[in-house]
Each structure stands twice: as structure tokens, then as C-alpha cells.
Write a protein that holds these residues in place. Structure first.
Motif, PDB file in Angstrom:
ATOM      1  N   THR A   1      -9.415   7.647  -1.093  1.00 12.80           N
ATOM      2  CA  THR A   1      -9.545   7.377   0.338  1.00 12.80           C
ATOM      3  C   THR A   1      -9.772   8.621   1.182  1.00 12.80           C
ATOM      4  O   THR A   1     -10.323   8.534   2.271  1.00 12.80           O
ATOM      5  N   GLU A   2      -9.368   9.773   0.685  1.00 14.87           N
ATOM      6  CA  GLU A   2      -9.519  10.986   1.485  1.00 14.87           C
ATOM      7  C   GLU A   2     -10.967  11.469   1.513  1.00 14.87           C
ATOM      8  O   GLU A   2     -11.460  11.923   2.540  1.00 14.87           O
TER       9      GLU A   2
ATOM     10  N   PRO B   1       2.412   4.614   1.084  1.00 17.63           N
ATOM     11  CA  PRO B   1       2.568   5.194   2.419  1.00 17.63           C
ATOM     12  C   PRO B   1       1.656   6.416   2.562  1.00 17.63           C
ATOM     13  O   PRO B   1       1.358   7.108   1.591  1.00 17.63           O
ATOM     14  N   GLU B   2       1.194   6.643   3.774  1.00 14.59           N
ATOM     15  CA  GLU B   2       0.314   7.779   4.021  1.00 14.59           C
ATOM     16  C   GLU B   2       1.073   9.102   3.934  1.00 14.59           C
ATOM     17  O   GLU B   2       0.491  10.136   3.646  1.00 14.59           O
ATOM     18  N   TYR B   3       2.373   9.058   4.173  1.00 14.86           N
ATOM     19  CA  TYR B   3       3.217  10.251   4.090  1.00 14.86           C
ATOM     20  C   TYR B   3       4.400   9.945   3.180  1.00 14.86           C
ATOM     21  O   TYR B   3       4.939   8.846   3.201  1.00 14.86           O
TER      22      TYR B   3
ATOM     23  N   TYR C   1       1.460  14.644   3.543  1.00 18.68           N
ATOM     24  CA  TYR C   1       0.338  13.716   3.578  1.00 18.68           C
ATOM     25  C   TYR C   1      -0.040  13.337   2.148  1.00 18.68           C
ATOM     26  O   TYR C   1      -0.288  14.202   1.319  1.00 18.68           O
ATOM     27  N   THR C   2      -0.048  12.053   1.842  1.00 15.82           N
ATOM     28  CA  THR C   2      -0.348  11.581   0.485  1.00 15.82           C
ATOM     29  C   THR C   2      -1.280  10.370   0.538  1.00 15.82           C
ATOM     30  O   THR C   2      -0.851   9.238   0.343  1.00 15.82           O
ATOM     31  N   PRO C   3      -2.568  10.602   0.802  1.00 18.26           N
ATOM     32  CA  PRO C   3      -3.496   9.467   0.880  1.00 18.26           C
ATOM     33  C   PRO C   3      -3.657   8.800  -0.486  1.00 18.26           C
ATOM     34  O   PRO C   3      -3.486   9.433  -1.521  1.00 18.26           O
TER      35      PRO C   3
ATOM     36  N   THR D   1       0.851  -1.178   0.000  1.00 22.70           N
ATOM     37  CA  THR D   1       0.000   0.000   0.000  1.00 22.70           C
ATOM     38  C   THR D   1       0.886   1.227   0.000  1.00 22.70           C
ATOM     39  O   THR D   1       1.994   1.206   0.533  1.00 22.70           O
TER      40      THR D   1
END
Length: 131
Positions: free
Chosen positions: A22-23, A8-10, A16-18, A6
Motif C-alpha cells: 500500500t505504501e 493498523p496504520e500505526y 508507521y506500519t502500512p 485491517t
């Protein structure tokens, strides 16, 4: 053996990189469609470009466009046609205020949930139409 990776969220810079989709779990046009369903028979909705807007139509000449304005407010805009007989000054429900060209839902955000936003939007349209 397969592995699932998956994003990474950051990112490596801490930004921040959703993952896409998903955001924000629903679009503005989804709110319009859910509102039309709540308003019932005779009401329909169409999506605008990329789902960033939606138009609800019903038993009136006026159509109700859902959009987000430059200040981030969820707005429902419409034209006033004499033939529709809308109240001159509608009794808006709590959490709905006048804005240029229509009304907006005060402090609305995606965290409120699709059903809640659609219920609030339907109440706003009922107030505007006097029905």
C-alpha cells in the motif's frame, strides 16, 4: 457473519506500519515497462530482482537500466557505445539531469504517478539517443 480486519496504520509504539503493497503502488520495474510501451514498437523491458530495477532495450546496443541510487534518485543508466551514435551532449528535457553512468529524473517520486514517470523517462531516453 464475517468481519474483516485491517492492520493498523500505526503500531503500539506509534511507528508507521502500512499494509504490504500500500505504501508504493508500483515498482521500479513497472516504470521501465511503462516506458517501453510509450517508446513503442521495438522496445521491451525486463524486471530486475524483486522489481527494484528494470532494463529497457530497443534498437540500440545500449540498454537502459532503471534504478534508485543511494541518494534516492530515480536513475536511468546506460553504456555509451560508439555504434549507437548517441549525441555527445544530449539536450535533456526539463527535470532530467546527468548523473554518473546516465541521467536521473529530478525530484521524481511515486506520488508523481506511474504514467508521468514513464513519460518523463521516455523523454529522457529519446534525448539520450537523439531520436
Amino acid at each position: 457473519m464475517s468481519t474483516t480486519t485491517t492492520a493498523p496504520e500505526y503500531d503500539e509504539n506509534g511507528n508507521y506500519t502500512p499494509a504490504p503493497g500500500t505504501e508504493y503502488p508500483f515498482s521500479i520495474s513497472d516504470i521501465a515497462r511503462a516506458t517501453a510501451r510509450i517508446l513503442g514498437a521495438g522496445w521491451t523491458a525486463e524486471s530486475g530482482y524483486w522489481g527494484t530495477s528494470g532494463v529497457v532495450s530497443g534498437p540500440f546496443t545500449a540498454e537502459f537500466e532503471f534504478l534508485v541510487d543511494n541518494e534516492g534518485d530515480l536513475c536511468i543508466t546506460y553504456d555509451h557505445f560508439v555504434v549507437d551514435g548517441f549525441p555527445e551532449v544530449p539536450a535533456l528535457p526539463d527535470g532530467v539531469k546527468d548523473c554518473p553512468g546516465g541521467v536521473h529524473l529530478v525530484l521524481a517520486c511515486s506520488a508523481d504517478g506511474l504514467d508521468s514517470l514513464a513519460e518523463r523517462s521516455a523523454a529522457a531516453i529519446r534525448a539520450v539517443t537523439g531520436r
